[in-house]
Design an enzyme around this catalytic site. Structure first.
Site, mmCIF file in Angstrom:
data_model
loop_
_atom_site.group_PDB
_atom_site.id
_atom_site.type_symbol
_atom_site.label_atom_id
_atom_site.label_comp_id
_atom_site.label_asym_id
_atom_site.label_seq_id
_atom_site.Cartn_x
_atom_site.Cartn_y
_atom_site.Cartn_z
ATOM 1 N N ASP A 60 0.866 -1.154 0.000
ATOM 2 C CA ASP A 60 0.000 0.000 0.000
ATOM 3 C C ASP A 60 0.917 1.222 0.000
ATOM 4 O O ASP A 60 2.071 1.142 0.424
ATOM 5 C CB ASP A 60 -0.896 -0.018 1.251
ATOM 6 C CG ASP A 60 -1.828 1.167 1.298
ATOM 7 O OD1 ASP A 60 -2.518 1.432 0.299
ATOM 8 O OD2 ASP A 60 -1.860 1.846 2.340
ATOM 9 N N ASP A 104 0.052 5.014 0.911
ATOM 10 C CA ASP A 104 -0.091 5.969 2.013
ATOM 11 C C ASP A 104 -0.177 5.217 3.346
ATOM 12 O O ASP A 104 -1.040 4.374 3.538
ATOM 13 C CB ASP A 104 -1.347 6.825 1.816
ATOM 14 C CG ASP A 104 -1.404 7.486 0.447
ATOM 15 O OD1 ASP A 104 -0.393 7.433 -0.280
ATOM 16 O OD2 ASP A 104 -2.454 8.046 0.103
ATOM 17 N N HIS A 140 -16.084 -0.825 -7.190
ATOM 18 C CA HIS A 140 -15.166 -1.106 -8.298
ATOM 19 C C HIS A 140 -14.287 -2.313 -7.964
ATOM 20 O O HIS A 140 -13.785 -2.430 -6.847
ATOM 21 C CB HIS A 140 -14.297 0.125 -8.596
ATOM 22 C CG HIS A 140 -13.648 0.046 -9.926
ATOM 23 N ND1 HIS A 140 -12.489 -0.667 -10.134
ATOM 24 C CD2 HIS A 140 -14.009 0.561 -11.124
ATOM 25 C CE1 HIS A 140 -12.154 -0.584 -11.409
ATOM 26 N NE2 HIS A 140 -13.061 0.158 -12.040
#
Length: 173
Positions: free
Chosen positions: A14, A16, A111
């Protein structure tokens, strides 16, 4: 007949809160603050044969806080900063879609790329010939770990500190 390339192990990261400071929708050069041990961790993983891939939800685009071009430019800058320190990021997958999008182009109720869905990971596996059985994810949220689980690989929760120390412990020394 041409032999298929051997599938490689990967680490999915990941962005951030794992590689850079999560300052709230970072997208400007001034926002790019590397977390302690981030480049060292990626360098360590590279040296062990892992392909490093960033998978990041970027709803700031959908929320109208920055543009898709700004998102791509920021991610490219991040990759260059890591490369300048000898740490190779092979690819960045970013999902700008969100169910609270200001811009209808980026609206999606769920999504397939938006973590906890595994779409970004699955695309990276296919596009970079990655072996999911020898791969793992490091994230700072439950949604990151769930995406890894849905992609059929372990996920590990990074709760801050020095990422290289975390990776070294994770790999057993």
């Amino acid at each position: 007949m041409t032999a298929l390339p051997t599938a490689v192990p990967a680490v999915f990261l990941d962005r951030d809160g794992v590689l850079i400071e999560d300052s709230g929708y970072p997208h400007r050069e001034a926002d790019l603050v590397l977390l302690p041990g981030a480049t060292e961790a990626v360098r360590r993983l590279n040296s062990l044969g892992y392909t490093a891939v960033i998978v990041t939800n970027q709803s700031g685009v959908a929320r109208g806080l920055f543009t898709e071009d700004q998102m791509h430019a920021f991610n490219a800058l991040l990759v260059r900063r890591f490369a300048a320190r000898g740490a190779r990021i092979a690819a960045v997958y970013a999902c700008p879609f969100h169910d609270e999008a200001e811009d209808p182009r980026w609206f999606h109720p769920d999504h397939p790329d938006r973590k906890p869905n595994p779409g970004m990971i699955l695309r990276a596996i296919a596009e970079h010939h990655i072996d999911p059985a020898r791969s793992f994810l490091i994230g700072d949220k439950a949604s990151d770990l769930e995406a890894a689980k849905r992609a059929g690989m372990p996920g590990f929760l990074f709760e801050g500190g020095n990422l290289d120390h975390f990776v070294r412990e994770l790999l057993g020394g």
